[in-house]
Design a protein around this motif. Structure first.
Motif, short mmCIF file in Angstrom:
data_model
loop_
_atom_site.label_atom_id
_atom_site.label_comp_id
_atom_site.label_asym_id
_atom_site.label_seq_id
_atom_site.Cartn_x
_atom_site.Cartn_y
_atom_site.Cartn_z
N ALA A 280 49.25 47.24 35.28
CA ALA A 280 48.78 46.14 34.44
C ALA A 280 48.21 46.62 33.12
N GLY A 281 47.65 47.84 33.09
CA GLY A 281 47.18 48.42 31.84
C GLY A 281 45.72 48.18 31.50
N LEU A 282 44.92 47.63 32.40
CA LEU A 282 43.51 47.36 32.11
C LEU A 282 42.70 48.66 32.08
N ALA A 283 41.78 48.73 31.13
CA ALA A 283 41.01 49.96 30.89
C ALA A 283 39.81 50.06 31.83
N LEU A 284 40.10 50.30 33.11
CA LEU A 284 39.04 50.37 34.12
C LEU A 284 38.88 51.77 34.71
N GLY A 285 39.58 52.75 34.16
CA GLY A 285 39.48 54.09 34.73
C GLY A 285 40.38 54.22 35.95
N HIS B 23 43.76 51.75 40.12
CA HIS B 23 42.33 51.44 40.22
C HIS B 23 42.13 50.12 40.97
N ASP B 24 40.95 49.99 41.57
CA ASP B 24 40.66 48.86 42.44
C ASP B 24 40.52 47.54 41.69
N GLY B 25 40.40 47.59 40.37
CA GLY B 25 40.31 46.35 39.61
C GLY B 25 41.55 45.49 39.79
N ASN B 26 42.73 46.12 39.84
CA ASN B 26 43.96 45.36 40.07
C ASN B 26 43.90 44.60 41.39
N ILE C 148 50.49 40.01 31.83
CA ILE C 148 50.36 40.76 33.09
C ILE C 148 50.90 39.92 34.25
N THR C 149 51.77 40.52 35.06
CA THR C 149 52.36 39.82 36.20
C THR C 149 51.70 40.26 37.50
N VAL C 150 51.95 39.49 38.56
CA VAL C 150 51.49 39.87 39.90
C VAL C 150 52.11 41.20 40.31
N ASP C 151 53.37 41.40 40.00
CA ASP C 151 54.04 42.66 40.31
C ASP C 151 53.32 43.83 39.66
N GLN C 152 52.90 43.69 38.41
CA GLN C 152 52.21 44.79 37.73
C GLN C 152 50.83 45.05 38.34
N LEU C 153 50.16 44.01 38.80
CA LEU C 153 48.89 44.22 39.49
C LEU C 153 49.11 44.95 40.80
#
Length: 468
Positions: A236-241, A285-288, A226-231
């Motif tokens: 980024a693909g994280l499963a946070l809804g 989502h706000d997790g990023n 995962i890169t800063v650009d993807q965040l």
């Protein structure tokens, strides 16, 4: 080959699994709901100086579905201790605490890791950005602008109401229209960032390299990619809804457990597994943003005082943003996804930085090309999203819809939950700030489509000149 019997077994297992997952998340709903209300109330009362009953009623009214539980919510305010406790029929209890200079945080009972303020700075550094207005309220420069603001503050005959709190129009570096709702004014800090850009300029972070998150450094951990650009782009693909829906139903999303039930939000977000390969799908989502805030904190020095000093020296001070409150979680990470409060004029100064390509009085604050990067469209982001900003570039549904409603093609903007906007229109030399407490859906309910169209029409073709 799947037999009928096997199909039924698989289908039943899937349904039961979904119900178990939903039930587990449903247990979080009371705590998420009370946490959201407690945080908003605490900030509104102790940072903004607003009436608590008004904050409570308007905030819950802006959340679709919240009416089902509003009757069961109760809050207790202690002005001496400066805290707020919200309960929901005894099933959920959330406690928000105000700290001088740091705003509010949700106290989950495990203490505060770091609450140190930076040492006194003495005389504030002089602002590089020229003042955009004098000490008095700026009347609309033309009748057309006045009519545009009249429409922005007018309420429909029946709910949902837009509840506009502040509108500022800046053209060619000067405010040409400004208005506030009753109880709000020039000095009211309103809930509504670009420190990542500054860190890239300084070489402390790289957009296209793996983000330096300690939890992802294990051998074979796919999140290491995962890169800063993807965040920044929410790929980024994280499963946070999802964080797109500000509603009661959104309480089921893991990202809202992160925000309203976890003392260390970044640690929770960084512990989540991948749902999709990094870079392959867009999901806002706000997790990023919390993970990016954690990177900012670490790069700045690791402490609350370091983050505040860095923000003031590199961003707020040069822009002349004097009344900004950054709020942190209990672990000392800035809650960068939403919890920053500033006056409408300070939000306008932030917009001016992006209007001027990241340069203030000849000094480059953001890296060269950063503003263009921030406004460049992210593939598959149907709402029209760039890197930290929503954008009208590209051919997304959201961009086309806004353009059809009268927005210029080059417009891009920062957007906060329930109705906060900082809109930049380079071709018109415009910054438009709209702050309010409005439902996110339908898009027309907050009146911003009409507001931007009205202002572009009222200020175009030389109708308003700088300093008028």
């Amino acid at each position: 080959m799947i037999t009928r019997r096997l199909f039924l077994i698989l289908a039943t297992t899937t349904v039961v699994g979904a119900l178990v997952l939903t039930a587990a998340r449903a247990r979080d709903v009371p705590k998420v709901a009370t946490g959201f209300v407690a945080n908003i109330l605490c900030s509104g009362i102790f940072v903004s100086g607003l009436d608590p009953d008004r904050v409570f009623s308007e905030t819950t009214a802006a959340m679709p579905g919240a009416g089902l539980i509003t009757w069961a919510l109760d809050y207790k305010l202690d002005r001496t201790r400066k805290d707020v406790t919200v309960t929901l029929l005894g099933l959920g209890r959330s406690h928000a605490v105000y700290r001088e200079g740091l705003g509010c945080y949700l106290d989950h009972g495990d203490g505060v890791t770091d609450a140190a303020l930076p040492a006194a700075e003495g005389k504030p550094q002089p602002a590089l950005l020229p003042d955009i207005a004098g000490p008095s309220l700026v009347a609309s420069a033309t009748p057309q602008l006045g009519a545009a603001l009249d429409r922005a503050f007018a309420e429909p005959d029946k709910p949902p109401f837009r509840r506009t709190k502040a509108v500022i129009v800046v053209r060619d570096g000067h405010i040409v229209a400004e208005r506030y709702a009753e109880g709000y004014g020039i000095d009211t800090a309103i809930l509504g960032f670009s420190l990542i850009g500054i860190l890239v300029r300084e070489g402390k972070l790289s957009l296209d390299q793996p983000a330096p998150v300690a939890a992802w450094q294990g051998a074979g951990d796919p999140r290491h990619a995962i890169t800063v650009d993807q965040l920044l782009r929410h790929t980024a693909g994280l499963a946070l809804g999802s964080s797109l829906s500000a509603s009661l139903g959104a309480a089921l999303e893991p990202v809202n457990r992160m925000k309203f039930m976890e003392s260390d939000m970044a640690a929770y977000a960084e512990s989540i597994e991948l749902e999709t390969p990094p870079g392959s799908a867009w999901n806002y989502h706000d997790g990023n943003t919390i993970i990016l805030s954690h990177l900012i904190r670490n790069a700045a020095g690791g402490r609350v005082s370091d983050v505040l000093r860095f923000a003031r020296q590199e961003l707020f001070g040069p822009l002349g943003m004097r009344k900004v409150t950054l709020e942190f979680d209990a672990a000392g990470t800035p809650e960068g996804s939403s919890q920053m409060l500033a006056t409408a004029r300070d939000w306008a100064r932030f917009g001016m930085l992006y209007l001027n390509d990241g340069v203030v009085a000849g000094k480059r604050i953001l890296p060269e090309g950063w503003v263009n990067y921030a406004a460049s469209p992210t593939p598959n982001a149907w709402v029209g999203y760039g890197a930290g900003f929503w954008t009208n570039r590209g051919d997304s549904y959201g961009a086309i819809n806004r353009i059809e409603h009268g927005w210029p093609r080059d417009a891009f903007f920062a957007k906060g939950t329930i109705g906060q906007y900082v809109i930049i229109v380079p071709s018109e030399r415009l910054v438009i700030v709209r702050l309010g407490t409005s439902p996110n859906w339908p898009p027309e309910v907050d009146g911003v489509f009409q507001l931007v169209s009205d202002i572009v029409a009222a200020t175009g073709k030389g109708r308003v000149s700088a300093g008028n």
